[in-house]
Design an enzyme around this catalytic site. Structure first.
Site, PDB file in Angstrom:
ATOM      1  N   ASN A 109       0.890  -1.138  -0.007  1.00  0.00           N
ATOM      2  CA  ASN A 109       0.097   0.041  -0.073  1.00  0.00           C
ATOM      3  C   ASN A 109       0.819   1.112  -0.099  1.00  0.00           C
ATOM      4  OD1 ASN A 109      -2.466  -1.327   0.181  1.00  0.00           O
ATOM      5  ND2 ASN A 109      -2.104  -1.790   2.300  1.00  0.00           N
ATOM      6  N   HIS A 145       7.640   5.498   4.898  1.00  0.00           N
ATOM      7  CA  HIS A 145       8.818   4.539   4.889  1.00  0.00           C
ATOM      8  C   HIS A 145       8.792   3.522   3.817  1.00  0.00           C
ATOM      9  CE1 HIS A 145      12.932   3.447   6.710  1.00  0.00           C
ATOM     10  NE2 HIS A 145      12.520   2.261   5.661  1.00  0.00           N
TER      11      HIS A 145
HETATM   12  O1  LIG Z   1      -1.520  -2.958   7.757  1.00  0.00           O
HETATM   13  P1  LIG Z   1      -1.649  -1.450   7.685  1.00  0.00           P
HETATM   14  O2  LIG Z   1      -0.691  -0.795   6.646  1.00  0.00           O
HETATM   15  O3  LIG Z   1      -1.443  -0.629   9.099  1.00  0.00           O
HETATM   16  O4  LIG Z   1      -3.132  -0.999   7.140  1.00  0.00           O
HETATM   17  C1  LIG Z   1      -3.315  -0.935   5.904  1.00  0.00           C
HETATM   18  O5  LIG Z   1      -3.395  -2.282   5.037  1.00  0.00           O
HETATM   19  C2  LIG Z   1      -4.081  -3.213   5.580  1.00  0.00           C
HETATM   20  C3  LIG Z   1      -3.886  -4.328   4.440  1.00  0.00           C
HETATM   21  O6  LIG Z   1      -4.439  -3.914   3.021  1.00  0.00           O
HETATM   22  C4  LIG Z   1      -5.661  -2.735   5.762  1.00  0.00           C
HETATM   23  O7  LIG Z   1      -6.361  -4.020   6.265  1.00  0.00           O
HETATM   24  C5  LIG Z   1      -5.569  -1.594   6.570  1.00  0.00           C
HETATM   25  O8  LIG Z   1      -7.044  -0.950   6.400  1.00  0.00           O
HETATM   26  C6  LIG Z   1      -5.014  -0.618   5.724  1.00  0.00           C
HETATM   27  O9  LIG Z   1      -5.106   0.476   6.771  1.00  0.00           O
END
Ligand SMILES: O=P(O)(O)O[C@H]1O[C@H](CO)[C@@H](O)[C@H](O)[C@H]1O
Ligand SMILES: O=P(O)(O)O[C@H]1O[C@H](CO)[C@@H](O)[C@H](O)[C@H]1O
Lengths: 350, 350
Positions: free
Chosen positions: A156, A167
């Site tokens: 993401n 980061h």
């Molecule tokens: O795990 P992180 O980066 O804190 O969280 C992010 O990615 C996850 C996996 O796609 C999601 O479930 C979360 O809603 C998102 O905020």
């Protein structure tokens, strides 16, 4: 009666990977935007941030200290969505409305670089090769675990994609079941393979190369293209040219070729709106259930939300949630735009 | 080995409406949040905004002037995703990879009130009844058109849901095909009906009423509940108690009961984080293809993104896009929270 023109008329396109349609409205690209604007992430992050829980030497939420890592670095997610513990459970096969089952798994975080401010497009090809090496190792190690049947590698990028830390990092969620989207894909790949004796994505890629309308980048081993059925404005997919199912099948040359196309594609993305381009990306590959899976072909999806500028994204909301995905700009137009963008990063081209 | 506890252990739940799973991670609710914060919409909008293209008497993008409307008001979307024009097209049945077909349809905008600053929870029940009357009329008029087989009524509320104008309004997209999500639902409802001779949602509702674990509001004619398979933190569904398929089947009493439960549910939503609560909502009901559709049961979905506060939402990103939907708080917990909230709007309870 007017004849159908795919570049102009509202139409639906079919995605054979998941058996779903997308509504395309080419004439709607000129819609003015008065809605929410995204915040642009600052281009001037420090190389090291003492408050970042991913930087080398810093303390994480659970009290552990990150080593002084030099390339990529993997650790167990401190707030994992999955747990390794085995849970006793008796399935009720007759249940229709309240069907639930415990799910076992492991979530890991993969830091791409010790440098707080270095994303994929700005990394050297050798550094990206190191990340690929880490993905290979994780796919192997996690896949070997008896109860792990699927390893989802993803990233993401950008706060608009729910990323809580700039980061550079991705995640790996490995689990016992095939997640919904993968199961759909698996079913369609399998049905195609059983019918034709060949791989859907391999055959699709040949057709795309012939048509040459949606190809963004091609090298000897990989192709980056905008799928005919793309839902996000600048969605792309990287497909391997050779037929193999998983990242551990890469030859050394393929590893370099994949690192190169990753760098080129993400550079084009950054160049599109001269911003650190947000997206969710992830690899779809053979399940780790011990079967051979000739129906699978290694590929990577990029789902970027931006539509017209660094601050205006496409919202997949009401109609899209209740009806079906909808897009304005055609995949052909998006491919053309991406293809024509420089492979030299805008920050370094002055 | 520990026994499965659905309130504590990571698990998957099955959605029989669309044949998909959701990953539930109850233990993960305590995850800290360092990511993007949403902007809170100001609570002090004027009743009339001279720059709003939905306010009575104002000029729209295409130059038309809105009438001095007093209740709800419908007009053709100035930037419609669908067009009414018939397009000549020859289908190639053998096409696998490049399957496309023109799509005919009509997009309309429904203003809920002439007042720029009045959303559903703050409207009088009679005013909501007027909106329902408009939805009924549109469903009938659009559904009557020969080539229209589906009428999607929906609302995007709040800038975080891609809504570009706070003036209370929804949309209607009517088209010739069943959109993907509706087609999936239709297939599953049909299979259930063929097997059991009864309606899936009717049977499900009976079970939910018996269990009384996920019911948020119940009146004589409708129930608002958090579905067992909800993906959004505070997702709900309103289901009619009597078995009927479409909004035009409402009795006068049902119309009032539906207006009342809409007001109550959206008031609870606003009260949850003391903010104008964003969501996408929409009605799923019988297609308008002229068939009888006994498998359908009228229902309305609410998909709200907020997770912990007026500014922190759930991101359906990497894992969710590539794998499957994931939630932290359990549907039972969410239902309890919503159930215990006042039905008096926070702005008026001082
Ligand atoms: O795990 P992180 O980066 O804190 O969280 C992010 O990615 C996850 C996996 O796609 C999601 O479930 C979360 O809603 C998102 O905020
Ligand atoms: O039609 P609007 O309100 O301008 O646009 C909004 O709703 C549409 C229907 O869900 C979406 O396609 C758009 O992405 C969204 O911004």
């Amino acid at each position: 009666m007017k004849n159908f023109d795919i570049n102009e008329d509202p139409h639906r396109r079919y995605n054979p990977l998941i058996n779903e349609w997308v509504l395309v409205s080419p004439h709607r690209s000129k819609r003015p935007w008065q809605g929410q604007n995204e915040t642009v992430t600052s281009d001037s992050l420090p190389e090291y941030d003492p408050t970042c829980y991913l930087c080398p030497g810093n303390v994480r939420a659970n009290g552990e200290v990150n080593p002084a890592y030099e390339n990529s670095f993997v650790f167990e997610n401190d707030f994992a969505a999955l747990k390794q513990e085995e849970i006793a459970f008796e399935e009720n096969k007759n249940e229709t409305f309240f069907k639930a089952q415990p799910e076992r798994g492991i979530s890991r975080v993969v830091c791409f670089s010790p440098k707080h401010n270095l994303t994929l497009p700005e990394m050297a090809v050798v550094a990206i090769e190191d990340i690929i090496h880490t993905w290979q190792k994780e796919y192997t190690d996690l896949g070997k675990i008896d109860y792990i049947n699927h390893v989802q590698i993803f990233e993401n990028k950008g706060s608009v994609m729910g990323c809580s830390n700039p980061h550079p990092h991705g995640q790996i969620w490995a689990q016992s079941s095939l997640p919904t989207e993968v199961e759909k894909t698996q079913n369609n790949l399998k049905a195609y393979f059983d019918k034709h004796g060949s791989t859907l994505l391999q055959d699709y890629l040949q057709e795309e190369l012939k048509l040459n309308e949606r190809i963004v980048i091609e090298n000897d081993h990989f192709v980056a293209l905008v799928p005919f059925w793309a839902i996000w404005p600048y969605e792309t997919m990287i497909i391997s040219k050779r037929h193999f199912g998983k990242i551990t099948d890469f030859t050394e040359t393929e590893k370099t070729a994949f690192a190169t196309i990753l760098k080129q594609l993400t550079t084009k993305y950054d160049n599109l709106f001269e911003t650190s381009f947000p997206y969710s990306s992830g690899i779809h590959q053979s399940p780790t259930d011990g079967e051979s899976h000739p129906e699978w072909q290694f590929h990577m999806h990029f789902y970027p939300p931006l539509l017209r500028s660094a601050t205006v994204k496409k919202f997949m909301v009401g109609y899209e949630m209740l009806g079906e995905s909808q897009r304005d700009i055609t995949p052909e137009k998006s491919a053309e735009v991406l293809k024509n963008l420089s492979e030299l990063h805008y920050k370094h081209s002055l």
